[in-house]
Design an enzyme around this catalytic site. Structure first.
Site, PDB file in Angstrom:
ATOM      1  CB  ALA A   1      19.766 -21.234  44.354  1.00 52.99           C
ATOM      2  CB  CYS A   2      20.466 -16.046  42.305  1.00 55.94           C
ATOM      3  SG  CYS A   2      19.645 -14.643  41.564  1.00 55.94           S
ATOM      4  N   GLY A   3      19.364 -17.329  39.352  1.00 51.70           N
ATOM      5  CA  GLY A   3      19.611 -17.307  37.927  1.00 51.70           C
ATOM      6  C   GLY A   3      19.245 -16.003  37.268  1.00 51.70           C
TER       7      GLY A   3
ATOM      8  CB  CYS B   1      18.511 -12.625  41.368  1.00 54.89           C
ATOM      9  SG  CYS B   1      18.081 -14.237  42.035  1.00 54.89           S
TER      10      CYS B   1
END
Length: 271
Positions: free
Chosen positions: A120-122, A124
C-alpha cells in the site's frame, strides 16, 4: 532444483460459514510476495533501491515503471532480468530484479531509496515533506482528453478486464486509456501503486511513451497516484473513489484533470 516462478493467485481450502450451514471448498487468493529492485549502470555495481510487496507477474514492468515515477530514468533500461546471484535463496530466485541502465540515472538514487514498503506504500522513504510534494518533471500531455461521457465509462471498462480480481476479489487495477476510451494496457496487483507502476512500465518496456490521455484506477485517488500520473505524463486521472486534499492540490499545480466518484451515472471533476 530451480524454484517455480510464483503466479498471481494461489489455491487454498476454506470453510464458508453461512446461515444455512458450512460449506468446504477450494478458493483462490491473490499472491503477495516481496520484490527487491536493484539498479546498476556502467561503473556502478547493482545496488538495492527498493523492496515492495507485490502480486507476482509483470515484475519487469513494475521495476521500469517505478523508476520512471521516481524520476530516476528518462529512457528505457538497457536490460531488466531476475537476479542470478549464487547466494540467493530459492525463495528469492524470482523475487529480485536487476535493472541495468545504459548510463547513470538522472540523479543518484541515494540512501533514501534503499528501503522497503508495503503493497500500500506510495511515497514511503521520502526524507522530507517537500521532497514528497515535488513530482518529477515531465512534459504535460498535449493530446486530447476524454470527455465526461467517456470518463464515466472507464471504470466499468477497467472492471471488465480484471481477471485476477474475478478469481480472488483481492487486487487493485489500473489502466492507460485513450481519449476515446480504449484501454491500451491493464494491470492488476495487490498494491494499487504497483498496478500503476506496471502500467507505466508496460509502455516503457515496449518502447512506447509512458504518458497517455487518461490513467484509470480502481480505488481512491491519493496524492501518490496523482504524483505517478504526473511523472508519467498522463493527461487525466480517473478514480472510482475520492481524492485527497493533497491529490487535488498536486493535480491543480501540475495541470492534471482529476476525476473521482466515477460511475456510469456521474463523475466529479476536482481539477
Amino acid at each position: 532444483m530451480s524454484t517455480r516462478r510464483p503466479g498471481p493467485t494461489v489455491r487454498t481450502r476454506v470453510h464458508e460459514l453461512g446461515a444455512d450451514g458450512e460449506r468446504r471448498h477450494e478458493d483462490r487468493l491473490a499472491t503477495e510476495e516481496p520484490l527487491e529492485i536493484r539498479l546498476a549502470w556502467p561503473g556502478a555495481p547493482a545496488r538495492r533501491v527498493w523492496v515492495t510487496m507485490r502480486t507476482p507477474g509483470h515484475d519487469f514492468e513494475l521495476a521500469a515503471g517505478w523508476l520512471v515515477h521516481e524520476g530516476l530514468v528518462t529512457a528505457p533500461p538497457h536490460t531488466i532480468a531476475y537476479c542470478t546471484d549464487a547466494d540467493l535463496t530459492p525463495e528469492q530466485e524470482f523475487n529480485v530484479v536487476t535493472v541495468t541502465l545504459a548510463g547513470p540515472p538522472t540523479r543518484d538514487p541515494g540512501h533514501r531509496h534503499a528501503g522497503s514498503g508495503s503493497s500500500a506504500c506510495g511515497v514511503c522513504g521520502k526524507d522530507t515533506i517537500a521532497e514528497a510534494l515535488a513530482a518529477p518533471a515531465t512534459a504535460r500531455w498535449a493530446g486530447d482528453l476524454p470527455g465526461p461521457d467517456v470518463v464515466r465509462t472507464l471504470p466499468d471498462r477497467l472492471r471488465e478486464a480484471q481477471r485476477v480480481f474475478d478469481a480472488t476479489g483481492g487486487v487493485h487495477a489500473a489502466a492507460l486509456a485513450t481519449a476515446e476510451g480504449e484501454l491500451l494496457v491493464v494491470r492488476e496487483d495487490v498494491g494499487r501503486h504497483n498496478a500503476v507502476d506496471k502500467v507505466t512500465g508496460a509502455r516503457v518496456v515496449a518502447g512506447q511513451p509512458p504518458g497517455g490521455a487518461a490513467l484509470v484506477v480502481s480505488g481512491r485517488a491519493g496524492f501518490e497516484l496523482v504524483q505517478k500520473a504526473v511523472a508519467a505524463g498522463v493527461g487525466a486521472l480517473v478514480a472510482v473513489g475520492a481524492p485527497t486534499s493533497l491529490a487535488v492540490r498536486l493535480a491543480e499545480d501540475a495541470g492534471l484533470a482529476l476525476y473521482g466518484f466515477t460511475t456510469p451515472q456521474r463523475t466529479v471533476r476536482y481539477a
